[in-house]
Design a protein around this motif. Structure first.
Motif, PDB file in Angstrom:
ATOM      1  N   VAL A  64       0.897  -0.922  -0.175  1.00  0.00           N
ATOM      2  CA  VAL A  64       0.036   0.137  -0.011  1.00  0.00           C
ATOM      3  C   VAL A  64       0.865   1.368  -0.033  1.00  0.00           C
ATOM      4  O   VAL A  64       1.788   1.250   0.943  1.00  0.00           O
ATOM      5  CB  VAL A  64      -0.916   0.024   1.435  1.00  0.00           C
ATOM      6  CG1 VAL A  64      -1.808   1.391   1.330  1.00  0.00           C
ATOM      7  CG2 VAL A  64      -2.100  -1.237   1.114  1.00  0.00           C
ATOM      8  N   VAL A  65       0.646   2.110  -1.059  1.00  0.00           N
ATOM      9  CA  VAL A  65       1.556   3.379  -1.029  1.00  0.00           C
ATOM     10  C   VAL A  65       0.436   4.595  -0.778  1.00  0.00           C
ATOM     11  O   VAL A  65      -0.554   4.577  -1.374  1.00  0.00           O
ATOM     12  CB  VAL A  65       2.205   3.520  -2.352  1.00  0.00           C
ATOM     13  CG1 VAL A  65       2.702   4.914  -2.438  1.00  0.00           C
ATOM     14  CG2 VAL A  65       2.962   2.370  -2.816  1.00  0.00           C
ATOM     15  N   GLY A  68       5.554  -8.875  -9.393  1.00  0.00           N
ATOM     16  CA  GLY A  68       4.420  -9.850  -8.939  1.00  0.00           C
ATOM     17  C   GLY A  68       3.540  -9.385  -7.728  1.00  0.00           C
ATOM     18  O   GLY A  68       2.662  -9.888  -7.301  1.00  0.00           O
ATOM     19  N   ALA A  69       3.976  -8.296  -7.366  1.00  0.00           N
ATOM     20  CA  ALA A  69       3.129  -7.500  -6.123  1.00  0.00           C
ATOM     21  C   ALA A  69       1.994  -6.940  -6.335  1.00  0.00           C
ATOM     22  O   ALA A  69       1.812  -6.418  -7.544  1.00  0.00           O
ATOM     23  CB  ALA A  69       4.045  -6.794  -5.274  1.00  0.00           C
ATOM     24  N   GLU A  70       0.999  -7.011  -5.580  1.00  0.00           N
ATOM     25  CA  GLU A  70      -0.312  -6.071  -5.717  1.00  0.00           C
ATOM     26  C   GLU A  70      -0.031  -4.921  -5.345  1.00  0.00           C
ATOM     27  O   GLU A  70       0.182  -4.607  -4.166  1.00  0.00           O
ATOM     28  CB  GLU A  70      -1.510  -6.885  -5.184  1.00  0.00           C
ATOM     29  CG  GLU A  70      -2.931  -6.037  -5.414  1.00  0.00           C
ATOM     30  CD  GLU A  70      -3.906  -6.518  -4.267  1.00  0.00           C
ATOM     31  OE1 GLU A  70      -5.077  -6.015  -4.282  1.00  0.00           O
ATOM     32  OE2 GLU A  70      -4.007  -7.386  -3.466  1.00  0.00           O
ATOM     33  N   VAL A  71      -0.196  -3.752  -6.044  1.00  0.00           N
ATOM     34  CA  VAL A  71      -0.007  -2.423  -5.485  1.00  0.00           C
ATOM     35  C   VAL A  71      -1.271  -1.648  -5.223  1.00  0.00           C
ATOM     36  O   VAL A  71      -2.325  -1.656  -6.165  1.00  0.00           O
ATOM     37  CB  VAL A  71       0.847  -1.571  -6.544  1.00  0.00           C
ATOM     38  CG1 VAL A  71       1.043  -0.365  -6.058  1.00  0.00           C
ATOM     39  CG2 VAL A  71       2.321  -2.416  -6.942  1.00  0.00           C
ATOM     40  N   ARG A  94      -4.590  -0.977  -7.900  1.00  0.00           N
ATOM     41  CA  ARG A  94      -5.817  -0.536  -7.271  1.00  0.00           C
ATOM     42  C   ARG A  94      -5.712   0.715  -6.677  1.00  0.00           C
ATOM     43  O   ARG A  94      -4.718   1.038  -6.111  1.00  0.00           O
ATOM     44  CB  ARG A  94      -6.344  -1.768  -6.179  1.00  0.00           C
ATOM     45  CG  ARG A  94      -7.539  -2.075  -6.064  1.00  0.00           C
ATOM     46  CD  ARG A  94      -7.686  -3.156  -4.824  1.00  0.00           C
ATOM     47  NE  ARG A  94      -8.183  -2.386  -3.868  1.00  0.00           N
ATOM     48  CZ  ARG A  94      -7.963  -2.852  -2.522  1.00  0.00           C
ATOM     49  NH1 ARG A  94      -7.563  -4.001  -2.254  1.00  0.00           N
ATOM     50  NH2 ARG A  94      -8.760  -2.266  -1.609  1.00  0.00           N
ATOM     51  N   VAL A  95      -6.787   1.838  -6.583  1.00  0.00           N
ATOM     52  CA  VAL A  95      -6.800   2.888  -6.142  1.00  0.00           C
ATOM     53  C   VAL A  95      -8.123   2.826  -5.079  1.00  0.00           C
ATOM     54  O   VAL A  95      -9.054   2.149  -5.123  1.00  0.00           O
ATOM     55  CB  VAL A  95      -7.237   4.032  -7.167  1.00  0.00           C
ATOM     56  CG1 VAL A  95      -7.573   5.210  -6.447  1.00  0.00           C
ATOM     57  CG2 VAL A  95      -6.293   4.140  -8.027  1.00  0.00           C
ATOM     58  N   CYS A  96      -7.679   3.294  -3.913  1.00  0.00           N
ATOM     59  CA  CYS A  96      -8.690   3.365  -2.554  1.00  0.00           C
ATOM     60  C   CYS A  96      -8.244   4.708  -2.065  1.00  0.00           C
ATOM     61  O   CYS A  96      -7.309   5.215  -1.742  1.00  0.00           O
ATOM     62  CB  CYS A  96      -7.994   2.115  -1.854  1.00  0.00           C
ATOM     63  SG  CYS A  96      -9.341   2.077  -0.572  1.00  0.00           S
TER      64      CYS A  96
END
Ligand code: CP
Length: 322
Positions: free
Chosen positions: A156-157, A178-181, A200-202
């Protein structure tokens, strides 16, 4: 053989194989297995048009540990003040025997521009809102050391992603391996369109933190507040600061990262920044190893390749084939 082809301008153009090879080389550097004389006779110019503590110092240490000489070019005390252009400065440094220009510049694409005009290597040390590839590499190395892998992790950034070259290099690097960002922050600073890049945007930090292995906070660029991108620093802290309570919403073993410099009490609390789950100083230490790897690859490994070329050409000429 060299992994990079002449320059390091971003992580976007690199393949996962190239990135992994650079991380492996950085491990060699960290373990003291690179020849400390491998860049003897080489000149590295640090050309920083913006302030820097970590990047500039670690490039200098990296170059010196491999035997290179370092020139710290200061635009504030140079002919840039008399109107000298970026390209003219780069050509001038090259004419004096510089083998690599390490460039930090406020304009996105400055590294590409210089690379089109010089024969020496160009390393992007942060260009505007574009990329900061050696920061991305040191972030990847730090996470790989901490977890033993990158693939399958959730990173998570949180912060001003829109204006952040660190976030861009992190997003490219972690996704390629291969990480989920997950990118998190106010809608003005993390637009939905970023999802087109495969992340993904959150907009709610509590939601973003669910299942997170790594939480990376970005520096709040307070100058953005005047431009209307940012609520007040207090409001930002209330909604997006990484606090001990919020870090508990991530996975039990989740770790905290920050590229620095940190605004303590704004995007992160001191307890998290200097706590047991913080990787911040490990990131700084890895910066030296990563920059050694990049300079070694560009200047030592490439030199070996370049030295072979004239011999091959001569042999081909003798054989009547060129
Ligand atoms: N992370 C980073 O680029 O820090 P500096 O601005 O101090 O180099």
């Amino acid at each position: 053989m060299s992994v990079l082809r002449g320059h390091l301008l971003g992580l976007e153009p690199l393949s996962p194989t190239q990135i992994l090879a650079l991380l492996d080389l950085a491990e060699e550097a960290a373990a003291g297995r690179l020849d400390p004389r491998s860049l003897e006779g080489r000149v590295v110019a640090n050309v920083f048009y913006e302030p820097s503590t970590r990047t500039r110092t670690s490039f200098e240490l990296a170059a010196r540990r491999l035997g290179a000489r370092v020139v710290n070019f200061d635009p504030e005390r140079s002919s840039v003040q008399k109107g000298e252009s970026l390209i003219d400065t780069a050509l001038t440094l090259e004419a004096m025997g510089t083998d690599a220009i390490v460039l930090r510049h406020p304009c996105s694409g400055a590294g590409q521009l210089v690379a089109r005009h010089v024969r020496c290597s160009v390393v992007n040390a942060g260009d505007g809102m574009h990329e900061h590839p050696t920061q991305g590499l040191l972030d990847l190395l730090t996470v790989r050391q901490a977890f033993g892998r990158i693939a399958g992790l959730r990173v998570v950034v949180v912060g001003d992603v829109l204006h952040s070259r660190v976030a861009r290099s992190a997003a490219w690097g972690f996704s390629k391996l291969g990480a989920e960002v997950v990118l998190c922050g106010p809608p003005t600073l993390v637009p939905r369109q970023l999802e087109q890049a495969g992340v993904r945007v959150c907009h709610r930090l509590e939601e973003a933190l669910e299942g997170a292995d790594v939480v990376m906070a970005l520096r709040v660029q307070v100058e953005r507040q005047a431009a209307g991108f940012l609520p007040s620093a207090g409001e930002y802290h209330r909604l997006y600061a990484v606090t001990p309570e919020r870090l508990r919403l991530a996975k039990p073993g989740a770790l905290f990262m920050h590229p620095g410099p940190m605004n303590l009490g704004v995007e992160v609390t001191p307890e998290v920044a200097y706590g047991a789950r913080s990787l911040v100083l490990r990131q700084v230490a890895n910066g030296v190893a990563v920059r050694m790897a990049v300079l070694y690859d560009l200047l030592a490994q490439q030199r070996a390749a370049a030295e072979v070329r004239p011999v091959e050409r001569t042999e081909l000429a003798l054989a009547g084939r060129v």
